[in-house]
Design a protein around this motif. Structure first.
Motif, PDB file in Angstrom:
ATOM      1  N   ARG A  96      30.663  43.560  40.901  1.00  0.00           N
ATOM      2  CA  ARG A  96      29.570  43.427  41.854  1.00  0.00           C
ATOM      3  C   ARG A  96      30.050  42.700  43.110  1.00  0.00           C
ATOM      4  NH1 ARG A  96      23.992  43.727  39.079  1.00  0.00           N
ATOM      5  NH2 ARG A  96      24.500  44.629  37.049  1.00  0.00           N
ATOM      6  N   ILE A  97      29.202  42.688  44.126  1.00  0.00           N
ATOM      7  CA  ILE A  97      29.621  42.198  45.435  1.00  0.00           C
ATOM      8  C   ILE A  97      30.203  40.785  45.370  1.00  0.00           C
ATOM      9  CG2 ILE A  97      27.248  41.484  45.983  1.00  0.00           C
ATOM     10  CD1 ILE A  97      27.924  42.098  48.932  1.00  0.00           C
ATOM     11  N   GLY A  98      29.623  39.932  44.553  1.00  0.00           N
ATOM     12  CA  GLY A  98      30.119  38.565  44.473  1.00  0.00           C
ATOM     13  C   GLY A  98      31.448  38.432  43.755  1.00  0.00           C
ATOM     14  N   ASP A  99      31.830  39.479  43.029  1.00  0.00           N
ATOM     15  CA  ASP A  99      33.072  39.447  42.257  1.00  0.00           C
ATOM     16  C   ASP A  99      34.255  40.081  42.992  1.00  0.00           C
ATOM     17  OD1 ASP A  99      31.659  38.358  40.052  1.00  0.00           O
ATOM     18  OD2 ASP A  99      30.999  40.374  39.483  1.00  0.00           O
ATOM     19  N   VAL A 100      33.971  40.791  44.070  1.00  0.00           N
ATOM     20  CA  VAL A 100      35.033  41.507  44.774  1.00  0.00           C
ATOM     21  C   VAL A 100      35.998  40.518  45.418  1.00  0.00           C
ATOM     22  CG1 VAL A 100      35.554  43.088  46.672  1.00  0.00           C
ATOM     23  CG2 VAL A 100      33.578  43.507  45.202  1.00  0.00           C
ATOM     24  N   GLU A 142      26.968  58.798  46.009  1.00  0.00           N
ATOM     25  CA  GLU A 142      25.573  59.107  46.320  1.00  0.00           C
ATOM     26  C   GLU A 142      24.594  58.225  45.555  1.00  0.00           C
ATOM     27  OE1 GLU A 142      24.677  61.219  48.644  1.00  0.00           O
ATOM     28  OE2 GLU A 142      26.776  61.683  49.067  1.00  0.00           O
ATOM     29  N   LYS A 143      25.119  57.346  44.736  1.00  0.00           N
ATOM     30  CA  LYS A 143      24.264  56.509  43.897  1.00  0.00           C
ATOM     31  C   LYS A 143      24.302  55.067  44.400  1.00  0.00           C
ATOM     32  CE  LYS A 143      22.929  57.984  40.281  1.00  0.00           C
ATOM     33  NZ  LYS A 143      21.627  58.616  39.910  1.00  0.00           N
ATOM     34  N   GLY A 144      23.607  54.200  43.688  1.00  0.00           N
ATOM     35  CA  GLY A 144      23.637  52.775  44.006  1.00  0.00           C
ATOM     36  C   GLY A 144      23.843  51.961  42.757  1.00  0.00           C
ATOM     37  N   ASP A 145      24.679  52.472  41.876  1.00  0.00           N
ATOM     38  CA  ASP A 145      24.868  51.811  40.588  1.00  0.00           C
ATOM     39  C   ASP A 145      25.508  50.442  40.758  1.00  0.00           C
ATOM     40  OD1 ASP A 145      23.826  53.998  39.207  1.00  0.00           O
ATOM     41  OD2 ASP A 145      25.783  54.987  39.107  1.00  0.00           O
ATOM     42  N   PRO A 146      25.030  49.445  40.027  1.00  0.00           N
ATOM     43  CA  PRO A 146      25.612  48.104  40.139  1.00  0.00           C
ATOM     44  C   PRO A 146      27.068  48.103  39.699  1.00  0.00           C
ATOM     45  CG  PRO A 146      24.168  48.253  38.219  1.00  0.00           C
ATOM     46  CD  PRO A 146      23.963  49.510  39.012  1.00  0.00           C
TER      47      PRO A 146
END
Length: 244
Positions: A96-100, A142-146
């Motif tokens: 997830r964004i915080g882990d990148v 095309e998705k927004g999967d976490p």
């Protein structure tokens, strides 16, 4: 007549999975294929599995010098490229964004975006007029999967490439398309949590996971004259999971 009789095809990252299945089908349809992989042992095994009409070139598309060497080998041994399948890819799982991290961002974008760009750029002088470029995308774009923030964005960039390159290369009649698999039964499922495979299959409207050959046959369509009036598209091959 075979659909790719006498054609020269380059397929990056083709030592396993979807790209290897595509290479095998292209040879069966009359092409000579040039495949790449980062590890010599795996590359040799893939060449042996294909059996004939295949050239293996070791290299990492994330390294521009390796792509230049690939172009040099193709120029010296075959002289041209009629089909280019940019399949080499990298991904992270459940990040997830915080882990990148900077490292994971650069690793994924370095192969999927930078590597794809320079693969096409360095092979462009060898592409025949009327050639076909197939960029291997992903339904994740095309998705927004976490947990897919970096991977999905990198594959979405390929959709943009296909649009702009379609217009950039129109004078040469070179077609550029994206092929976006999703819910395909590959060895990667073995590394995922137990039950994940069945969970994904249950979400597919067709009620099953796709087979590697079903991606290969879609790539063959985009590579051959069957799709001679198709350019700039994103073709989902996903059993409907991303469509309904």
């Amino acid at each position: 007549m075979a659909k790719l009789s006498g054609k020269v095809a380059v397929i990056t990252g083709a030592t396993s999975g979807l790209a290897l299945a595509t290479a095998k089908l292209f040879v069966a349809e009359g092409a000579h294929v040039v495949i790449t992989g980062r590890r010599q042992e795996q590359l040799d095994a893939a060449v042996a599995a294909i059996g004939h009409e295949v050239t293996g070139v070791v290299g990492d598309v994330g390294e521009v010098a390796h792509v230049v060497r690939l172009a040099d080998v193709v120029a010296a041994e075959l002289g041209r490229v009629d089909v280019l399948v940019a399949s080499a890819g990298a991904w992270t799982w459940n990040e997830r964004i915080g882990d990148v991290t900077e490292e994971s961002f650069d690793a994924v974008f370095g192969v999927n975006v930078r590597g794809t760009f320079f693969t096409v750029q360095k092979l462009l002088p060898l592409l025949s007029d009327g050639a076909s470029i197939v960029l291997i995308g992903s339904g994740a774009a095309e998705k927004g999967d976490p947990g897919t923030t970096i991977y999905a964005a990198s594959k979405a960039a390929l959709r943009s490439f296909a649009r702009t390159w379609t217009t950039d290369l129109k004078e040469r009649g070179i077609r550029v398309n994206v092929l976006s698999p999703a819910a395909i039964d590959t060895p990667a499922f073995a590394n995922l949590p137990p039950g994940f495979r069945d969970q994904i299959a249950s979400l597919v409207p067709l009620g099953r996971l796709g087979a590697e050959r079903e991606i290969a046959t879609a790539a063959l369509f985009l590579a051959s004259v069957d799709s001679s009036f198709v350019s700039g598209i994103d073709l989902p091959v996903d059993g409907g999971i991303g469509q309904v």
